[in-house]
Design a protein around this motif. Structure first.
Motif, PDB file in Angstrom:
ATOM      1  N   PHE A  65      -7.580  -4.811  -3.002  1.00 38.26           N
ATOM      2  CA  PHE A  65      -6.537  -4.683  -4.016  1.00 38.26           C
ATOM      3  C   PHE A  65      -6.724  -3.346  -4.720  1.00 38.26           C
ATOM      4  O   PHE A  65      -7.860  -2.898  -4.933  1.00 38.26           O
ATOM      5  CB  PHE A  65      -6.612  -5.823  -5.029  1.00 38.26           C
ATOM      6  CG  PHE A  65      -6.382  -7.178  -4.414  1.00 38.26           C
ATOM      7  CD1 PHE A  65      -5.103  -7.722  -4.358  1.00 38.26           C
ATOM      8  CD2 PHE A  65      -7.434  -7.903  -3.884  1.00 38.26           C
ATOM      9  CE1 PHE A  65      -4.890  -8.968  -3.784  1.00 38.26           C
ATOM     10  CE2 PHE A  65      -7.231  -9.149  -3.313  1.00 38.26           C
ATOM     11  CZ  PHE A  65      -5.949  -9.677  -3.248  1.00 38.26           C
ATOM     12  N   ALA A  66      -5.605  -2.700  -5.086  1.00 37.39           N
ATOM     13  CA  ALA A  66      -5.658  -1.403  -5.756  1.00 37.39           C
ATOM     14  C   ALA A  66      -4.854  -1.449  -7.053  1.00 37.39           C
ATOM     15  O   ALA A  66      -3.835  -2.142  -7.142  1.00 37.39           O
ATOM     16  CB  ALA A  66      -5.110  -0.315  -4.839  1.00 37.39           C
ATOM     17  N   LYS A  78       0.035  -0.487 -12.409  1.00 30.92           N
ATOM     18  CA  LYS A  78       0.608  -1.030 -11.174  1.00 30.92           C
ATOM     19  C   LYS A  78      -0.521  -1.511 -10.261  1.00 30.92           C
ATOM     20  O   LYS A  78      -1.492  -0.787 -10.016  1.00 30.92           O
ATOM     21  CB  LYS A  78       1.433   0.042 -10.430  1.00 30.92           C
ATOM     22  CG  LYS A  78       2.651   0.520 -11.197  1.00 30.92           C
ATOM     23  CD  LYS A  78       3.707  -0.577 -11.253  1.00 30.92           C
ATOM     24  CE  LYS A  78       4.968  -0.038 -11.939  1.00 30.92           C
ATOM     25  NZ  LYS A  78       4.897  -0.110 -13.395  1.00 30.92           N
ATOM     26  N   ALA A  79      -0.360  -2.765  -9.762  1.00 31.27           N
ATOM     27  CA  ALA A  79      -1.362  -3.356  -8.852  1.00 31.27           C
ATOM     28  C   ALA A  79      -0.725  -3.602  -7.484  1.00 31.27           C
ATOM     29  O   ALA A  79       0.469  -3.911  -7.391  1.00 31.27           O
ATOM     30  CB  ALA A  79      -1.897  -4.666  -9.421  1.00 31.27           C
ATOM     31  N   ALA A  80      -1.555  -3.507  -6.442  1.00 34.53           N
ATOM     32  CA  ALA A  80      -1.034  -3.660  -5.073  1.00 34.53           C
ATOM     33  C   ALA A  80      -2.087  -4.300  -4.173  1.00 34.53           C
ATOM     34  O   ALA A  80      -3.292  -4.227  -4.445  1.00 34.53           O
ATOM     35  CB  ALA A  80      -0.627  -2.306  -4.496  1.00 34.53           C
ATOM     36  N   ARG A  81      -1.583  -4.922  -3.136  1.00 36.51           N
ATOM     37  CA  ARG A  81      -2.486  -5.352  -2.055  1.00 36.51           C
ATOM     38  C   ARG A  81      -2.650  -4.147  -1.137  1.00 36.51           C
ATOM     39  O   ARG A  81      -1.725  -3.736  -0.453  1.00 36.51           O
ATOM     40  CB  ARG A  81      -1.896  -6.543  -1.300  1.00 36.51           C
ATOM     41  CG  ARG A  81      -2.855  -7.105  -0.254  1.00 36.51           C
ATOM     42  CD  ARG A  81      -2.240  -8.241   0.510  1.00 36.51           C
ATOM     43  NE  ARG A  81      -3.153  -8.730   1.553  1.00 36.51           N
ATOM     44  CZ  ARG A  81      -2.806  -9.598   2.491  1.00 36.51           C
ATOM     45  NH1 ARG A  81      -1.555 -10.073   2.523  1.00 36.51           N
ATOM     46  NH2 ARG A  81      -3.672  -9.990   3.399  1.00 36.51           N
ATOM     47  N   PHE A  82      -3.870  -3.602  -1.144  1.00 32.91           N
ATOM     48  CA  PHE A  82      -4.108  -2.323  -0.491  1.00 32.91           C
ATOM     49  C   PHE A  82      -4.381  -2.475   1.004  1.00 32.91           C
ATOM     50  O   PHE A  82      -4.045  -1.606   1.801  1.00 32.91           O
ATOM     51  CB  PHE A  82      -5.288  -1.634  -1.175  1.00 32.91           C
ATOM     52  CG  PHE A  82      -5.307  -0.152  -1.007  1.00 32.91           C
ATOM     53  CD1 PHE A  82      -4.193   0.614  -1.331  1.00 32.91           C
ATOM     54  CD2 PHE A  82      -6.420   0.487  -0.518  1.00 32.91           C
ATOM     55  CE1 PHE A  82      -4.202   1.993  -1.179  1.00 32.91           C
ATOM     56  CE2 PHE A  82      -6.440   1.860  -0.359  1.00 32.91           C
ATOM     57  CZ  PHE A  82      -5.331   2.619  -0.694  1.00 32.91           C
ATOM     58  N   SER A 129       0.815  -1.213   0.000  1.00 28.52           N
ATOM     59  CA  SER A 129       0.000   0.000   0.000  1.00 28.52           C
ATOM     60  C   SER A 129       0.855   1.273   0.000  1.00 28.52           C
ATOM     61  O   SER A 129       0.491   2.269  -0.636  1.00 28.52           O
ATOM     62  CB  SER A 129      -0.946   0.004   1.206  1.00 28.52           C
ATOM     63  OG  SER A 129      -0.209  -0.034   2.416  1.00 28.52           O
ATOM     64  N   SER A 130       1.995   1.253   0.705  1.00 29.23           N
ATOM     65  CA  SER A 130       2.848   2.439   0.739  1.00 29.23           C
ATOM     66  C   SER A 130       3.364   2.789  -0.650  1.00 29.23           C
ATOM     67  O   SER A 130       3.350   3.955  -1.062  1.00 29.23           O
ATOM     68  CB  SER A 130       4.035   2.216   1.692  1.00 29.23           C
ATOM     69  OG  SER A 130       3.588   1.994   3.006  1.00 29.23           O
ATOM     70  N   PHE A 131       3.797   1.765  -1.351  1.00 28.89           N
ATOM     71  CA  PHE A 131       4.331   2.001  -2.696  1.00 28.89           C
ATOM     72  C   PHE A 131       3.242   2.500  -3.640  1.00 28.89           C
ATOM     73  O   PHE A 131       3.465   3.442  -4.413  1.00 28.89           O
ATOM     74  CB  PHE A 131       4.954   0.715  -3.253  1.00 28.89           C
ATOM     75  CG  PHE A 131       5.411   0.838  -4.676  1.00 28.89           C
ATOM     76  CD1 PHE A 131       6.659   1.394  -4.972  1.00 28.89           C
ATOM     77  CD2 PHE A 131       4.604   0.431  -5.733  1.00 28.89           C
ATOM     78  CE1 PHE A 131       7.078   1.523  -6.283  1.00 28.89           C
ATOM     79  CE2 PHE A 131       5.021   0.561  -7.045  1.00 28.89           C
ATOM     80  CZ  PHE A 131       6.259   1.105  -7.324  1.00 28.89           C
ATOM     81  N   ILE A 132       2.055   1.885  -3.596  1.00 31.92           N
ATOM     82  CA  ILE A 132       1.008   2.251  -4.550  1.00 31.92           C
ATOM     83  C   ILE A 132       0.515   3.677  -4.316  1.00 31.92           C
ATOM     84  O   ILE A 132       0.147   4.390  -5.264  1.00 31.92           O
ATOM     85  CB  ILE A 132      -0.165   1.241  -4.509  1.00 31.92           C
ATOM     86  CG1 ILE A 132      -0.920   1.237  -5.847  1.00 31.92           C
ATOM     87  CG2 ILE A 132      -1.119   1.539  -3.376  1.00 31.92           C
ATOM     88  CD1 ILE A 132      -0.129   0.659  -6.980  1.00 31.92           C
ATOM     89  N   LYS A 133       0.528   4.112  -3.057  1.00 34.85           N
ATOM     90  CA  LYS A 133       0.128   5.498  -2.764  1.00 34.85           C
ATOM     91  C   LYS A 133       1.131   6.480  -3.351  1.00 34.85           C
ATOM     92  O   LYS A 133       0.748   7.503  -3.943  1.00 34.85           O
ATOM     93  CB  LYS A 133       0.009   5.699  -1.249  1.00 34.85           C
ATOM     94  CG  LYS A 133      -1.179   4.991  -0.622  1.00 34.85           C
ATOM     95  CD  LYS A 133      -1.170   5.145   0.899  1.00 34.85           C
ATOM     96  CE  LYS A 133      -2.323   4.380   1.538  1.00 34.85           C
ATOM     97  NZ  LYS A 133      -2.289   4.464   3.025  1.00 34.85           N
ATOM     98  N   GLU A 134       2.439   6.181  -3.177  1.00 31.76           N
ATOM     99  CA  GLU A 134       3.466   7.057  -3.744  1.00 31.76           C
ATOM    100  C   GLU A 134       3.410   7.042  -5.272  1.00 31.76           C
ATOM    101  O   GLU A 134       3.564   8.089  -5.921  1.00 31.76           O
ATOM    102  CB  GLU A 134       4.839   6.605  -3.256  1.00 31.76           C
ATOM    103  CG  GLU A 134       5.069   6.812  -1.756  1.00 31.76           C
ATOM    104  CD  GLU A 134       6.422   6.306  -1.293  1.00 31.76           C
ATOM    105  OE1 GLU A 134       7.195   5.812  -2.158  1.00 31.76           O
ATOM    106  OE2 GLU A 134       6.713   6.387  -0.086  1.00 31.76           O
TER     107      GLU A 134
END
Length: 458
Positions: free
Chosen positions: A392-393, A383-387, A320-325
């Protein structure tokens, strides 16, 4: 004349002399009887007469005198013996009745001194008993505080939530010096926030803010960078009066908290009973402050590590930190190029219930499978992430809201189709989706994230 009478008096003589006199007097009686017999039955025959009555009176007087002398010796001895028994039973309030100049007087003086010593010893024993009791209480308090310190250390070593660790530390600080209040304040830019507090006025003071630049006791401690002790020796002023009024405390100890060399906050204890804190109380609060410092430094380090890690260990997606940035960066790029940027969040319905029914291992396999489906349905620049645990985001650069909605709908259909074939209805996975777009729903990452959260909640 007085000295002559005193010398002639038996009261100034010893027991041995008195007993000797009484023996002589008692011996006169049989002597007089013998004289009487001789004078009555023997001497008349030879013509000698004597006054019989005079002899009898003299005999009685001598006998009574000897009796009183003996009584004068025996009575004090009986009295002293009785008092000795009383002392043996614990009655040590013996007082000599009269001053005597013989051995009995010496014995009474010795007995009086003995009872005085016994009284003094008993008072000393009571004093030592009270001191021992206080020492035992102090030992018990320190054992309890040591146990509390170990409990806080355990929380820190286990990596417990920082807020729980700080609350526990403040709660245990109440035990220092039987305090009525314990509090923790953290510096946030120009504000000092009451982060945690236990005891007096805790509900009223929790989350209260103080100005770090104004004239208050907390700003003073931050500026001086040393522990401040408030007691009756400190002359009153506006700053101290304000603290005592707000916190309802008469005495307090406030210590600064340093993190990486900078003042991070304050920890303190206080009471409203005018009880001045001792040196050992200062040492204990210093230990608690050090533990709080360690907990905060560990939390900062852990957050830093989490920011450095970009992948979720379970699914292989970004965290989640990476996807927000990343979302923030893509929005800035989209604004410059005047292109859209979409953001999708997929949420598993009733995920906690699923975990409770089928266990964490089965739930983790579901998350892995959903992650694989998501990765296979996004482009190279997406880009996909576990939010979160069940969310998932996906960040979709160059995609508008309609395009993102179609992609999200397609993903949800594929996932629900795979799990829709489960014979057990409870194992059938369904998802909820939400989409936001820059600049329609916001101009930064926070705006787009809040938008999808509101859509999911509705």
């Amino acid at each position: 004349m007085k000295n002559i009478l005193k010398q002639l008096s038996l009261s100034s003589r010893g027991l041995r002399y008195k007993l000797r006199i009484s023996f002589y007097l008692m011996s006169v009686l049989p002597l007089l009887i013998s004289i009487y017999v001789i004078s009555t039955y023997m001497l008349p025959t030879i013509g000698i007469k004597s006054n019989i009555y005079l002899l009898v009176c003299i005999s009685i007087f001598v006998a009574v005198s000897g009796f009183f002398i003996i009584k004068q010796v025996i009575d004090p001895i009986i009295n002293i013996s009785s008092k000795a028994k009383d002392i043996a039973r614990g009655e040590v309030d013996y007082v000599s009745r009269a001053k005597r100049d013989d051995e009995i007087g010496d014995l009474e003086d010795a007995l009086q001194q003995l009872t005085c010593r016994i009284k003094n010893n008993m008072r000393e024993l009571e004093k030592y008993g009270q001191e021992t009791k206080e020492i035992n209480l102090e030992i018990n308090r320190k054992v309890v505080i040591l146990s509390s310190l170990l409990q806080v250390s355990s929380f820190i070593s286990e990596g417990a939530d920082i807020n729980e660790t700080l609350d526990l530390s403040v709660e245990k600080m109440l035990q220092i010096g039987d305090s009525d209040s314990a509090f923790l304040l953290l510096k946030q830019e120009e504000k000092i926030l009451v982060k945690s507090i236990y005891g007096i006025n805790s509900d009223y003071l929790l989350n209260r803010e103080f100005n770090a630049a104004s004239d208050n006791i907390f700003a003073k401690v931050l500026k001086d960078r040393k522990t401040f002790a408030l007691n009756k020796k400190v002359p009153p002023n506006k700053m101290i009066d304000e603290f005592r009024r707000i916190f309802a405390l008469t005495d307090a100890v406030i210590a600064p908290i340093y993190v990486h060399g900078k003042v991070f906050g304050l920890a303190g204890i206080g009471n409203d009973r005018n009880l001045e804190y001792r040196d050992d109380n200062f040492k204990l609060i210093d230990i608690f402050v050090k533990q709080i410092t360690i907990a905060i430094e560990n939390d900062i380090l852990l957050n830093h590590i989490n920011r450095l890690e970009v992948k979720d260990a379970l699914t292989g997606l970004y965290n989640s930190s990476f996807i927000k940035e990343r979302l923030e960066e893509e929005i800035k790029r989209a604004i410059i190029s005047q292109r859209p940027c979409a953001f999708i969040v997929l949420s598993i319905n009733r995920y906690k219930e699923f975990c409770a029914n089928f266990g964490s291992a089965h739930a983790e396999s579901v998350l892995k499978k959903i992650a694989m489906i998501i990765k296979s349905n996004i482009g190279e620049i997406d880009k996909a992430a576990r939010f979160s645990d069940s969310e998932f985001a996906i960040v979709l650069p160059e995609k508008n809201k309609r395009q993102a909605e179609n992609i999200a709908q397609d993903m949800v259909k594929k996932i629900e189709y795979i799990y829709g074939e489960e014979t057990d209805v409870k194992k059938r996975i369904t998802l909820n989706r939400a989409v936001s777009e820059n600049p329609i729903d916001g101009i930064n990452a926070t705006d787009l994230i809040n938008k999808v959260k509101d859509l999911l909640a509705s």
